[in-house]
Design a protein around this motif. Structure first.
Motif, PDB file in Angstrom:
ATOM      1  N   PHE A   1      -0.507  -0.870  14.218  1.00 48.70           N
ATOM      2  CA  PHE A   1      -1.638  -1.235  13.373  1.00 48.70           C
ATOM      3  C   PHE A   1      -2.144   0.046  12.720  1.00 48.70           C
ATOM      4  CE2 PHE A   1      -1.317  -4.188  16.837  1.00 48.70           C
ATOM      5  CZ  PHE A   1      -1.422  -5.422  16.214  1.00 48.70           C
ATOM      6  N   VAL A   2      -2.297   0.038  11.409  1.00 50.86           N
ATOM      7  CA  VAL A   2      -2.721   1.231  10.684  1.00 50.86           C
ATOM      8  C   VAL A   2      -3.980   0.916   9.896  1.00 50.86           C
ATOM      9  CG1 VAL A   2      -2.086   2.986   8.995  1.00 50.86           C
ATOM     10  CG2 VAL A   2      -0.334   2.015  10.497  1.00 50.86           C
ATOM     11  N   LEU A   3      -5.014   1.731  10.121  1.00 52.35           N
ATOM     12  CA  LEU A   3      -6.263   1.587   9.385  1.00 52.35           C
ATOM     13  C   LEU A   3      -6.301   2.665   8.303  1.00 52.35           C
ATOM     14  CD1 LEU A   3      -8.973   0.013   9.286  1.00 52.35           C
ATOM     15  CD2 LEU A   3      -9.950   1.874  10.657  1.00 52.35           C
ATOM     16  N   PHE A   4      -6.391   2.212   7.053  1.00 49.40           N
ATOM     17  CA  PHE A   4      -6.452   3.125   5.911  1.00 49.40           C
ATOM     18  C   PHE A   4      -7.886   3.234   5.422  1.00 49.40           C
ATOM     19  CE2 PHE A   4      -2.074   1.595   5.730  1.00 49.40           C
ATOM     20  CZ  PHE A   4      -1.380   2.784   5.534  1.00 49.40           C
ATOM     21  N   ALA A   5      -8.332   4.467   5.194  1.00 48.23           N
ATOM     22  CA  ALA A   5      -9.641   4.692   4.587  1.00 48.23           C
ATOM     23  C   ALA A   5      -9.575   4.256   3.123  1.00 48.23           C
ATOM     24  CB  ALA A   5     -10.011   6.172   4.695  1.00 48.23           C
ATOM     25  N   PRO A   6     -10.724   3.993   2.515  1.00 45.65           N
ATOM     26  CA  PRO A   6     -10.736   3.587   1.110  1.00 45.65           C
ATOM     27  C   PRO A   6      -9.950   4.554   0.228  1.00 45.65           C
ATOM     28  CG  PRO A   6     -12.913   3.335   2.053  1.00 45.65           C
ATOM     29  CD  PRO A   6     -12.078   4.032   3.084  1.00 45.65           C
ATOM     30  N   ARG A   7      -9.227   3.985  -0.712  1.00 48.87           N
ATOM     31  CA  ARG A   7      -8.402   4.722  -1.672  1.00 48.87           C
ATOM     32  C   ARG A   7      -7.323   5.570  -0.990  1.00 48.87           C
ATOM     33  NH1 ARG A   7     -13.394   4.499  -2.979  1.00 48.87           N
ATOM     34  NH2 ARG A   7     -13.985   6.579  -2.313  1.00 48.87           N
ATOM     35  N   GLY A   8      -6.996   5.242   0.257  1.00 49.20           N
ATOM     36  CA  GLY A   8      -5.922   5.931   0.955  1.00 49.20           C
ATOM     37  C   GLY A   8      -6.215   7.390   1.260  1.00 49.20           C
ATOM     38  N   ARG A   9      -7.490   7.720   1.480  1.00 51.79           N
ATOM     39  CA  ARG A   9      -7.794   9.131   1.723  1.00 51.79           C
ATOM     40  C   ARG A   9      -7.494   9.572   3.151  1.00 51.79           C
ATOM     41  NH1 ARG A   9     -13.394   7.170   1.076  1.00 51.79           N
ATOM     42  NH2 ARG A   9     -14.075   7.219   3.240  1.00 51.79           N
ATOM     43  N   ASP A  10      -7.231   8.611   4.048  1.00 53.50           N
ATOM     44  CA  ASP A  10      -6.878   8.950   5.434  1.00 53.50           C
ATOM     45  C   ASP A  10      -6.267   7.713   6.083  1.00 53.50           C
ATOM     46  OD1 ASP A  10      -6.643  10.556   7.676  1.00 53.50           O
ATOM     47  OD2 ASP A  10      -8.743  11.163   7.669  1.00 53.50           O
TER      48      ASP A  10
ATOM     49  N   LEU B   1       0.834  -1.206   0.000  1.00 55.27           N
ATOM     50  CA  LEU B   1       0.000   0.000   0.000  1.00 55.27           C
ATOM     51  C   LEU B   1       0.865   1.251   0.000  1.00 55.27           C
ATOM     52  CD1 LEU B   1      -2.809  -0.800   2.608  1.00 55.27           C
ATOM     53  CD2 LEU B   1      -2.931  -0.976   0.123  1.00 55.27           C
ATOM     54  N   LEU B   2       1.951   1.199   0.781  1.00 56.39           N
ATOM     55  CA  LEU B   2       2.792   2.388   0.940  1.00 56.39           C
ATOM     56  C   LEU B   2       3.699   2.649  -0.263  1.00 56.39           C
ATOM     57  CD1 LEU B   2       3.556   2.102   4.735  1.00 56.39           C
ATOM     58  CD2 LEU B   2       2.016   3.704   3.581  1.00 56.39           C
ATOM     59  N   LYS B   3       3.466   1.942  -1.345  1.00 57.33           N
ATOM     60  CA  LYS B   3       4.134   2.244  -2.615  1.00 57.33           C
ATOM     61  C   LYS B   3       3.205   3.053  -3.525  1.00 57.33           C
ATOM     62  CE  LYS B   3       7.029  -1.848  -2.374  1.00 57.33           C
ATOM     63  NZ  LYS B   3       7.290  -3.200  -2.894  1.00 57.33           N
ATOM     64  N   GLN B   4       1.981   3.305  -3.029  1.00 57.27           N
ATOM     65  CA  GLN B   4       0.994   4.059  -3.789  1.00 57.27           C
ATOM     66  C   GLN B   4       0.889   5.469  -3.207  1.00 57.27           C
ATOM     67  OE1 GLN B   4      -2.709   1.802  -4.241  1.00 57.27           O
ATOM     68  NE2 GLN B   4      -1.566  -0.061  -3.756  1.00 57.27           N
ATOM     69  N   PRO B   5       0.922   6.499  -4.051  1.00 56.27           N
ATOM     70  CA  PRO B   5       0.960   7.890  -3.575  1.00 56.27           C
ATOM     71  C   PRO B   5      -0.139   8.264  -2.574  1.00 56.27           C
ATOM     72  CG  PRO B   5       1.353   7.817  -5.927  1.00 56.27           C
ATOM     73  CD  PRO B   5       0.983   6.414  -5.510  1.00 56.27           C
ATOM     74  N   ALA B   6      -1.361   7.832  -2.774  1.00 54.07           N
ATOM     75  CA  ALA B   6      -2.443   8.204  -1.856  1.00 54.07           C
ATOM     76  C   ALA B   6      -2.189   7.657  -0.458  1.00 54.07           C
ATOM     77  CB  ALA B   6      -3.779   7.706  -2.384  1.00 54.07           C
ATOM     78  N   TYR B   7      -1.690   6.426  -0.371  1.00 57.49           N
ATOM     79  CA  TYR B   7      -1.429   5.812   0.933  1.00 57.49           C
ATOM     80  C   TYR B   7      -0.210   6.447   1.605  1.00 57.49           C
ATOM     81  CZ  TYR B   7      -5.009   2.421  -0.185  1.00 57.49           C
ATOM     82  OH  TYR B   7      -6.217   1.829  -0.489  1.00 57.49           O
ATOM     83  N   VAL B   8       0.775   6.822   0.819  1.00 59.39           N
ATOM     84  CA  VAL B   8       1.945   7.530   1.368  1.00 59.39           C
ATOM     85  C   VAL B   8       1.497   8.856   1.961  1.00 59.39           C
ATOM     86  CG1 VAL B   8       4.124   8.661   0.791  1.00 59.39           C
ATOM     87  CG2 VAL B   8       3.591   6.426  -0.182  1.00 59.39           C
ATOM     88  N   SER B   9       0.649   9.574   1.254  1.00 55.02           N
ATOM     89  CA  SER B   9       0.144  10.852   1.746  1.00 55.02           C
ATOM     90  C   SER B   9      -0.648  10.678   3.044  1.00 55.02           C
ATOM     91  CB  SER B   9      -0.731  11.504   0.672  1.00 55.02           C
ATOM     92  OG  SER B   9      -1.262  12.707   1.128  1.00 55.02           O
ATOM     93  N   ALA B  10      -1.507   9.660   3.089  1.00 55.41           N
ATOM     94  CA  ALA B  10      -2.282   9.390   4.309  1.00 55.41           C
ATOM     95  C   ALA B  10      -1.360   9.052   5.473  1.00 55.41           C
ATOM     96  CB  ALA B  10      -3.272   8.252   4.058  1.00 55.41           C
ATOM     97  N   TRP B  11      -0.308   8.242   5.206  1.00 57.63           N
ATOM     98  CA  TRP B  11       0.672   7.877   6.237  1.00 57.63           C
ATOM     99  C   TRP B  11       1.358   9.133   6.774  1.00 57.63           C
ATOM    100  CZ3 TRP B  11       2.614   3.270   8.420  1.00 57.63           C
ATOM    101  CH2 TRP B  11       3.814   3.407   9.118  1.00 57.63           C
ATOM    102  N   LYS B  12       1.814   9.992   5.873  1.00 54.04           N
ATOM    103  CA  LYS B  12       2.519  11.212   6.290  1.00 54.04           C
ATOM    104  C   LYS B  12       1.617  12.120   7.120  1.00 54.04           C
ATOM    105  CE  LYS B  12       5.954  11.333   2.617  1.00 54.04           C
ATOM    106  NZ  LYS B  12       6.440  12.028   1.413  1.00 54.04           N
ATOM    107  N   THR B  13       0.363  12.222   6.738  1.00 58.47           N
ATOM    108  CA  THR B  13      -0.580  13.031   7.514  1.00 58.47           C
ATOM    109  C   THR B  13      -0.781  12.427   8.897  1.00 58.47           C
ATOM    110  OG1 THR B  13      -1.694  13.763   5.495  1.00 58.47           O
ATOM    111  CG2 THR B  13      -2.929  13.967   7.554  1.00 58.47           C
TER     112      THR B  13
END
Length: 135
Positions: free
Chosen positions: A95-104, A31-43
């Motif tokens: 443990f990290v919960l990602f919103a759909p499409r990595g929006r959060d 997941l963390l190779k995809q830009p949306a998920y990277v952005s959510a992680w950084k936030t």
């Protein structure tokens, strides 16, 4: 013409599905190779006093290949990922919960003996994470 429109509409709706099937069952590093998920992680990590090993994981993506799990919440499928501190996994888990499409993203850091939260999760998000871990 109408059939073509319906086909196009159906294709677009399927492409925009909340949790992509190809993401479920793969490690969080994928997941963390995809830009949306990277952005959510950084936030999620912004302003967090997280241990060094978590920052190192974000750079290297070197962690256990535990597959992400689907978590149903608010009528959508979220993805729950996991990593831990190398050579000290038992008492240092994230443990990290990602919103759909990595929006959060929101995290639960279990560093014995305490639990702390990353990304300011609501009580619903906290309950979703802890509930998924009980299953």
């Amino acid at each position: 013409m109408r059939v073509r429109f319906l086909f196009l509409l159906t294709s677009l709706l399927l492409a925009a599905a909340p949790a992509r099937a190809q993401d479920t069952g793969k490690p969080m590093a994928n997941l963390l190779k995809q830009p949306a998920y990277v952005s959510a992680w950084k936030t999620m990590m912004a302003g967090a006093a997280a241990p060094f090993w978590i920052h190192e994981y974000a750079k290297t993506l070197d962690g256990p290949p535990t597959p992400v799990l689907p978590v149903e919440l608010f009528g959508e499928t979220y993805l729950l990922g996991f990593t831990c501190k190398p050579n000290a996994c038992e008492g240092n888990q994230l443990f990290v919960l990602f919103a759909p499409r990595g929006r959060d993203a929101w995290g639960m850091l279990a560093a014995a003996p305490a639990i702390s939260w990353l990304g300011r999760p609501s009580q619903h998000i906290k309950d979703a994470i802890t509930g998924a871990l009980r299953k």
